[in-house]
Scaffold this active site. Structure first.
Site, PDB file in Angstrom:
ATOM      1  N   ASN A  41       5.751  -7.054   1.191  1.00 34.66           N
ATOM      2  CA  ASN A  41       5.030  -7.071  -0.072  1.00 34.66           C
ATOM      3  C   ASN A  41       6.029  -7.237  -1.216  1.00 34.66           C
ATOM      4  OD1 ASN A  41       5.751  -4.371   0.713  1.00 34.66           O
ATOM      5  ND2 ASN A  41       4.340  -3.503  -0.778  1.00 34.66           N
ATOM      6  N   ILE A  42       5.568  -7.965  -2.230  1.00 33.71           N
ATOM      7  CA  ILE A  42       6.404  -8.293  -3.383  1.00 33.71           C
ATOM      8  C   ILE A  42       5.598  -7.972  -4.636  1.00 33.71           C
ATOM      9  CG2 ILE A  42       7.664 -10.133  -4.575  1.00 33.71           C
ATOM     10  CD1 ILE A  42       7.579 -11.595  -1.732  1.00 33.71           C
ATOM     11  N   GLU A  43       6.037  -6.944  -5.358  1.00 33.97           N
ATOM     12  CA  GLU A  43       5.303  -6.505  -6.546  1.00 33.97           C
ATOM     13  C   GLU A  43       5.784  -7.224  -7.794  1.00 33.97           C
ATOM     14  OE1 GLU A  43       4.201  -1.978  -5.196  1.00 33.97           O
ATOM     15  OE2 GLU A  43       5.780  -2.244  -6.680  1.00 33.97           O
TER      16      GLU A  43
ATOM     17  N   CYS B  15       0.860  -9.394  -0.990  1.00 39.88           N
ATOM     18  CA  CYS B  15       0.955  -8.504   0.165  1.00 39.88           C
ATOM     19  C   CYS B  15       1.822  -9.106   1.260  1.00 39.88           C
ATOM     20  CB  CYS B  15      -0.443  -8.228   0.734  1.00 39.88           C
ATOM     21  SG  CYS B  15      -1.556  -7.416  -0.421  1.00 39.88           S
TER      22      CYS B  15
ATOM     23  N   GLU C 279       1.146  -9.396   4.442  1.00 37.69           N
ATOM     24  CA  GLU C 279       0.378 -10.248   5.348  1.00 37.69           C
ATOM     25  C   GLU C 279       0.241 -11.661   4.800  1.00 37.69           C
ATOM     26  OE1 GLU C 279      -1.632  -6.120   5.429  1.00 37.69           O
ATOM     27  OE2 GLU C 279      -0.435  -7.314   4.054  1.00 37.69           O
TER      28      GLU C 279
ATOM     29  N   CYS D  56      -5.479  -5.395   3.244  1.00 37.02           N
ATOM     30  CA  CYS D  56      -6.454  -5.207   2.171  1.00 37.02           C
ATOM     31  C   CYS D  56      -7.557  -6.260   2.298  1.00 37.02           C
ATOM     32  CB  CYS D  56      -5.755  -5.301   0.809  1.00 37.02           C
ATOM     33  SG  CYS D  56      -5.270  -6.986   0.354  1.00 37.02           S
TER      34      CYS D  56
ATOM     35  N   CYS E 227      -6.399  -9.946   1.917  1.00 34.44           N
ATOM     36  CA  CYS E 227      -5.624 -10.371   3.094  1.00 34.44           C
ATOM     37  C   CYS E 227      -6.551 -10.617   4.278  1.00 34.44           C
ATOM     38  CB  CYS E 227      -4.565  -9.330   3.455  1.00 34.44           C
ATOM     39  SG  CYS E 227      -3.161  -9.339   2.323  1.00 34.44           S
TER      40      CYS E 227
END
EC number: 3.5.4.5
Length: 125
Positions: free
Chosen positions: A36-38, A47, A49, A80, A83
């Protein structure tokens, strides 16, 4: 699951501190990983996935067997909603393998996690 755990190490999560890793298996045996990359603008966050899926799709893969998902959480971390929708786009039988930080593993199909999904068939009605 081991490759998903390794991918989790690369997560960029300065805000939530919730690291997630994913490993996607194509039907021809290739594995694509993602984390995941915020982003400070939370809508720009991606996310693990979808990161793995987008990497595979961008390299021409369209057929997938399974995706493993893991986090630092003691409980299972499931994909989520968005995803799940992206995963089901590529097949209702894709296996979703979820794990816990202490090594427990469960397997589901995407159809079990998203039983009444929206798909391309709905656009043709």
């Amino acid at each position: 699951m081991q490759q998903a755990r390794k991918a989790m190490e690369y997560a960029y999560v300065p805000y939530s501190k919730f690291r997630v890793g994913a490993a996607l298996l194509t039907t021809d045996g290739k594995v694509y990983t993602g984390c995941n990359i915020e982003c400070a603008s939370f809508g720009g966050t991606n996310c693990a996935e979808r990161t793995a899926l987008f990497k595979a799709i961008s390299e021409g893969h369209r057929s997938f067997e399974a995706i493993a998902v893991v986090s630092d959480n003691d409980e299972y971390t499931f994909p989520c909603g968005i995803c799940r929708q992206v995963i089901v786009e590529f097949g209702k039988d894709i296996k979703i393998i979820v794990g816990t930080s202490d090594g427990k593993i469960e397997t589901f199909t995407i159809e079990e996690l998203l039983p009444h999904y929206f798909s391309g068939i709905d656009l043709k009605k």
